[in-house]
Motif scaffolding. Structure first.
Motif, mmCIF file in Angstrom:
data_model
loop_
_atom_site.group_PDB
_atom_site.id
_atom_site.type_symbol
_atom_site.label_atom_id
_atom_site.label_comp_id
_atom_site.label_asym_id
_atom_site.label_seq_id
_atom_site.Cartn_x
_atom_site.Cartn_y
_atom_site.Cartn_z
ATOM 1 N N ALA A 100 0.835 -1.202 0.000
ATOM 2 C CA ALA A 100 0.000 0.000 0.000
ATOM 3 C C ALA A 100 0.871 1.255 0.000
ATOM 4 N N ALA A 101 1.949 1.221 0.764
ATOM 5 C CA ALA A 101 2.873 2.365 0.781
ATOM 6 C C ALA A 101 3.567 2.525 -0.573
ATOM 7 N N LEU A 102 3.961 1.423 -1.188
ATOM 8 C CA LEU A 102 4.619 1.489 -2.490
ATOM 9 C C LEU A 102 3.677 2.043 -3.552
ATOM 10 N N HIS A 103 2.402 1.659 -3.499
ATOM 11 C CA HIS A 103 1.406 2.160 -4.448
ATOM 12 C C HIS A 103 1.001 3.604 -4.157
ATOM 13 N N GLY A 104 1.349 4.107 -2.978
ATOM 14 C CA GLY A 104 0.935 5.447 -2.607
ATOM 15 C C GLY A 104 -0.458 5.514 -2.040
ATOM 16 N N LEU A 105 -1.016 4.366 -1.612
ATOM 17 C CA LEU A 105 -2.370 4.332 -1.070
ATOM 18 C C LEU A 105 -2.416 4.717 0.398
ATOM 19 N N ARG A 106 -1.342 4.412 1.105
ATOM 20 C CA ARG A 106 -1.349 4.615 2.550
ATOM 21 C C ARG A 106 0.082 4.554 3.062
ATOM 22 N N GLY A 107 0.483 5.544 3.815
ATOM 23 C CA GLY A 107 1.822 5.535 4.373
ATOM 24 C C GLY A 107 1.952 4.551 5.519
ATOM 25 N N THR A 108 3.164 4.169 5.831
ATOM 26 C CA THR A 108 3.409 3.283 6.965
ATOM 27 C C THR A 108 4.774 3.595 7.563
ATOM 28 N N ASN A 109 4.829 3.509 8.882
ATOM 29 C CA ASN A 109 6.097 3.697 9.589
ATOM 30 C C ASN A 109 6.620 2.370 10.146
ATOM 31 N N ARG A 110 5.987 1.279 9.786
ATOM 32 C CA ARG A 110 6.398 -0.020 10.307
ATOM 33 C C ARG A 110 7.785 -0.395 9.805
ATOM 34 N N GLU A 111 8.595 -0.924 10.700
ATOM 35 C CA GLU A 111 9.907 -1.430 10.291
ATOM 36 C C GLU A 111 9.771 -2.809 9.653
ATOM 37 N N ARG A 112 8.782 -3.597 10.105
ATOM 38 C CA ARG A 112 8.579 -4.922 9.531
ATOM 39 C C ARG A 112 7.975 -4.786 8.137
ATOM 40 N N ILE A 113 8.302 -5.729 7.283
ATOM 41 C CA ILE A 113 7.907 -5.670 5.878
ATOM 42 C C ILE A 113 6.961 -6.820 5.573
ATOM 43 N N ASP A 114 5.849 -6.507 4.888
ATOM 44 C CA ASP A 114 4.873 -7.530 4.496
ATOM 45 C C ASP A 114 5.247 -8.123 3.145
ATOM 46 N N VAL A 115 5.346 -9.447 3.101
ATOM 47 C CA VAL A 115 5.626 -10.155 1.848
ATOM 48 C C VAL A 115 4.679 -11.347 1.759
ATOM 49 N N THR A 116 4.106 -11.569 0.583
ATOM 50 C CA THR A 116 3.238 -12.726 0.348
ATOM 51 C C THR A 116 3.938 -13.689 -0.605
ATOM 52 N N VAL A 117 3.838 -14.974 -0.294
ATOM 53 C CA VAL A 117 4.410 -16.011 -1.155
ATOM 54 C C VAL A 117 3.287 -16.952 -1.596
ATOM 55 N N PRO A 118 3.346 -17.459 -2.839
ATOM 56 C CA PRO A 118 2.278 -18.310 -3.375
ATOM 57 C C PRO A 118 2.445 -19.773 -2.990
ATOM 58 N N THR A 119 2.615 -20.042 -1.722
ATOM 59 C CA THR A 119 2.835 -21.414 -1.256
ATOM 60 C C THR A 119 2.430 -21.524 0.201
ATOM 61 N N ARG A 120 2.249 -22.732 0.656
ATOM 62 C CA ARG A 120 1.868 -22.952 2.053
ATOM 63 C C ARG A 120 3.073 -22.948 2.982
ATOM 64 N N SER A 121 4.249 -23.172 2.442
ATOM 65 C CA SER A 121 5.441 -23.227 3.289
ATOM 66 C C SER A 121 6.533 -22.347 2.702
ATOM 67 N N ALA A 122 7.202 -21.640 3.569
ATOM 68 C CA ALA A 122 8.303 -20.773 3.148
ATOM 69 C C ALA A 122 9.128 -20.425 4.374
ATOM 70 N N ARG A 123 10.404 -20.137 4.138
ATOM 71 C CA ARG A 123 11.310 -19.814 5.230
ATOM 72 C C ARG A 123 10.968 -18.461 5.846
ATOM 73 N N GLN A 124 10.966 -18.399 7.169
ATOM 74 C CA GLN A 124 10.785 -17.139 7.881
ATOM 75 C C GLN A 124 12.105 -16.359 7.900
ATOM 76 N N HIS A 125 11.991 -15.031 7.884
ATOM 77 C CA HIS A 125 13.156 -14.173 7.952
ATOM 78 C C HIS A 125 12.917 -13.075 8.979
ATOM 79 N N PRO A 126 13.939 -12.681 9.706
ATOM 80 C CA PRO A 126 13.760 -11.614 10.697
ATOM 81 C C PRO A 126 13.333 -10.311 10.037
ATOM 82 N N GLY A 127 12.358 -9.641 10.646
ATOM 83 C CA GLY A 127 11.896 -8.360 10.128
ATOM 84 C C GLY A 127 10.880 -8.450 9.014
ATOM 85 N N ILE A 128 10.485 -9.664 8.622
ATOM 86 C CA ILE A 128 9.517 -9.846 7.542
ATOM 87 C C ILE A 128 8.269 -10.525 8.085
#
Length: 320
Positions: A100-128
């Motif tokens: 939403a922030a990248l599209h300019g729809l809504r600003g965010t001050n969150r340090e954590r980053i939202d990422v979606t993956v097209p699978t049921r399993s994926a490795r966790q990463h700090p800060g994501i």
């Protein structure tokens, strides 16, 4: 002894490095200075070469298999977003609040980053904040400034699961202003994801909120709008224009109830403290009074410390 101008072997090795560094710089310019280890290998850098550059601070490890050309503290926000997407593997896209922030729809001050993956399993990463989705289709994704991300309609549906209703309204209003609001695409998202938690909220906002009507320009305006809603006052037009029959320029008003011919101005110190603004505000007040409009001005301190009194005053202004 070598003749002047002859190249030694180390110099040849240095010259061989130049094309690699040029290719790395070119990749950095389109990927916000971050790389996935496979990309570095495709450019000709070996695993040993990666380790050597990391040891000498010519590469900086962001996540497992992801490196930056600059120290993390100097990396741009888009660089951090790109690194997070690369860290989550093939098909990963920036999503939710970050998209939403990248599209300019809504600003965010969150340090954590939202990422979606097209699978049921994926490795966790700090800060994501990793979101897993088996319904994420190619049509749901796009790229903005070379960063893979969810498309606007998918981002709007995702947002409805992680922010409150008013935040969703504001994001929809902003999409309308940016001319990227697509009701058909949003309906398609809900039809393909009928069981997602955000669907009910999106449907409610579409049914009850006039998209684009309450686009506030500041947190002070947002605070006043919240006050009116809490008091049960009908929603005003926000940042609307009033055209008077006196032939002078239209007046932009913070909050307008046109049927009641009423206006409320939220007087922030930063935008009303200049001599020019002071004179303009008084002239506009005079013009509205002459045209039989009622108008009041409220301060942020009054809204924050005397909400009941300001609500009662607004109700009286509207004759409710």
């Amino acid at each position: 002894m070598l003749e002047p101008g002859r190249k030694t072997q180390p110099t040849v090795a240095f010259l061989d490095q130049v094309p690699f560094d040029a290719a790395l710089a070119a990749l950095a310019s389109v990927q916000h200075a971050v790389f996935e280890v496979g990309q570095l290998r495709d450019l000709g850098l070996t695993a040993a070469g990666i380790r050597k550059r990391a040891a000498t601070n010519r590469l900086h490890r962001m996540y497992r298999g992801v490196y930056s050309l600059v120290p993390p503290q100097l990396l741009s926000r888009k660089g951090h977003w790109m690194a997070a997407v690369l860290a989550c593997g093939p098909g990963a896209v920036l999503s939710h609040r970050s998209a939403a922030a990248l599209h300019g729809l809504r600003g965010t001050n969150r340090e954590r980053i939202d990422v979606t993956v097209p699978t049921r399993s994926a490795r966790q990463h700090p800060g994501i904040d990793l979101h897993r989705s088996t319904t994420l289709a190619p049509a749901d994704t796009t790229t903005v400034q070379n960063i893979p991300c969810t498309a606007v309609a998918r981002t709007q549906l995702d947002l409805a699961e992680v922010i409150n209703r008013r935040g969703v309204e504001r994001a929809f209003d902003q999409a309308e202003v940016l001319e990227v609001f697509d009701l058909r695409a949003l309906e398609d998202q809900m039809a393909r994801n009928p069981h997602r938690r955000g669907v009910a909220l999106v449907r409610s906002v579409l049914a009850e909120h006039y998209i684009g009507s309450t686009l506030t320009w500041s947190e002070f305006e947002e605070q006043f709008l919240a006050l009116t809603r809490a008091a049960g006052i009908p929603d005003p037009e926000v940042n609307a224009w009033i055209v008077l029959p006196d032939g002078e320029p239209a007046i932009r008003a913070d909050f307008v109830w046109r049927a009641q011919r009423a206006r409320v101005e939220t007087d922030g110190h930063g935008t009303h403290r200049t001599r020019q603004a002071f004179e303009r505000d008084r002239r506009n007040d005079q013009r509205l009074l002459a045209a039989q409009w009622r108008s009041i001005r409220v301060t942020q301190r009054q809204v924050g410390h005397e909400p009941d009194r300001i609500a009662a005053t607004t109700i009286a202004l509207l004759g409710l």
